[in-house]
Design a protein around this motif. Structure first.
Motif, PDB file in Angstrom:
ATOM      1  N   ILE A  58      21.977  38.058  35.759  1.00  0.00           N
ATOM      2  CA  ILE A  58      22.875  37.450  34.773  1.00  0.00           C
ATOM      3  C   ILE A  58      23.511  36.181  35.321  1.00  0.00           C
ATOM      4  O   ILE A  58      24.091  35.405  34.574  1.00  0.00           O
TER       5      ILE A  58
ATOM      6  N   ASP B  45      39.879  36.000  37.045  1.00  0.00           N
ATOM      7  CA  ASP B  45      40.038  36.017  35.591  1.00  0.00           C
ATOM      8  C   ASP B  45      40.942  34.838  35.232  1.00  0.00           C
ATOM      9  O   ASP B  45      42.159  34.934  35.309  1.00  0.00           O
TER      10      ASP B  45
ATOM     11  N   THR C 298      39.119  40.559  28.496  1.00  0.00           N
ATOM     12  CA  THR C 298      38.446  39.634  29.419  1.00  0.00           C
ATOM     13  C   THR C 298      36.961  39.952  29.425  1.00  0.00           C
ATOM     14  O   THR C 298      36.548  41.035  29.813  1.00  0.00           O
ATOM     15  N   THR C 299      36.150  39.012  28.984  1.00  0.00           N
ATOM     16  CA  THR C 299      34.710  39.226  28.900  1.00  0.00           C
ATOM     17  C   THR C 299      33.933  38.437  29.950  1.00  0.00           C
ATOM     18  O   THR C 299      32.773  38.711  30.191  1.00  0.00           O
ATOM     19  N   THR C 300      34.569  37.453  30.575  1.00  0.00           N
ATOM     20  CA  THR C 300      33.907  36.625  31.583  1.00  0.00           C
ATOM     21  C   THR C 300      34.829  36.435  32.767  1.00  0.00           C
ATOM     22  O   THR C 300      36.026  36.207  32.592  1.00  0.00           O
TER      23      THR C 300
ATOM     24  N   SER D  45      29.861  32.213  37.207  1.00  0.00           N
ATOM     25  CA  SER D  45      30.452  32.793  36.004  1.00  0.00           C
ATOM     26  C   SER D  45      29.583  33.954  35.549  1.00  0.00           C
ATOM     27  O   SER D  45      28.366  33.808  35.370  1.00  0.00           O
ATOM     28  N   ILE D  46      30.202  35.147  35.380  1.00  0.00           N
ATOM     29  CA  ILE D  46      29.435  36.329  34.960  1.00  0.00           C
ATOM     30  C   ILE D  46      30.094  36.990  33.764  1.00  0.00           C
ATOM     31  O   ILE D  46      31.317  37.008  33.656  1.00  0.00           O
ATOM     32  N   GLU D  47      29.264  37.509  32.889  1.00  0.00           N
ATOM     33  CA  GLU D  47      29.744  38.243  31.718  1.00  0.00           C
ATOM     34  C   GLU D  47      29.839  39.715  32.045  1.00  0.00           C
ATOM     35  O   GLU D  47      28.966  40.278  32.691  1.00  0.00           O
TER      36      GLU D  47
ATOM     37  N   SER E 193      30.009  43.772  31.152  1.00  0.00           N
ATOM     38  CA  SER E 193      29.464  44.699  30.175  1.00  0.00           C
ATOM     39  C   SER E 193      30.238  45.996  30.212  1.00  0.00           C
ATOM     40  O   SER E 193      30.976  46.255  31.155  1.00  0.00           O
TER      41      SER E 193
END
Length: 197
Positions: free
Chosen positions: A68, A133, A179-181, A193-195, A197
């Protein structure tokens, strides 16, 4: 029905319920999660012979084919992140791999261990990894177990051969669901930068 008979039946029912719950929890814990225990601690069977793999057993034992995030660092190293998933216990587990794409071997720097004296006794680890974050204005550090060992791959080899890989995992406190990223920061590499899950 006598009172004694009713008590015996209640005990038998309670024993049946407890044994069913125990069987369920044992099957849930033994599902091949690669070493994470119910309390969030992670085990690590280390290779100390300094070979090109140097992996410690943990959640990173099986990695998906597509990362990712990928960033290139010092001396031809490439850091890949394969997953960043939230666990039920309020943890965030990051799994990935570092590959030496250069033509020469790479000696693992001490900065990967982090700057904390409390984890120095662990030896080589990924305790220097942090998550940022920016939305919540918080930095997250690798969690520690009750013996102050970082919940990450540790005690791996000190040298990565040319073309060799080093798989890793690291557990952090999970950021809020909103917080998604996050940005993964690790010494010697640019921010990734990571997403989540």
């Amino acid at each position: 029905m006598s009172m004694r008979h009713m008590r015996t039946m209640r005990r038998a029912r309670a024993a049946a319920v407890l044994s069913a719950a125990l069987i369920f929890s044992l099957s849930a814990c033994g599902g091949g999660d690669g070493g994470t225990k119910g309390n969030g601690a992670a085990t690590s069977s280390a290779k100390k012979d300094g070979d090109d793999k140097g992996t410690a057993a943990g959640p990173a034992a099986s990695t998906p084919s597509e990362p990712i995030a990928v960033v290139k660092g010092d001396a031809g190293l490439e850091l890949s992140v394969f997953s960043a998933r939230r666990d039920e216990g309020g943890f965030l587990t990051v799994e990935g791999q570092i590959k030496n794409t250069g033509s020469e071997g790479f000696t693992v720097p001490v900065q990967w261990n982090g700057l904390e004296q409390s984890v120095a006794s662990t030896g080589r680890s990924f305790a220097g990894m942090t998550l940022v974050d920016s939305k919540g204005k918080k930095r997250y550090y690798v969690l520690r177990d009750t013996d102050n060992r970082p919940l990450t791959t540790y005690a791996y080899g000190s040298f990565i051969q040319a073309g060799g890989t080093l798989s890793y995992f690291a557990q952090f406190p999970a950021p809020p669901v909103s917080t998604t990223t996050v940005a993964l920061q690790f010494p010697g590499f640019p921010s990734a930068s990571i997403e989540l899950s």
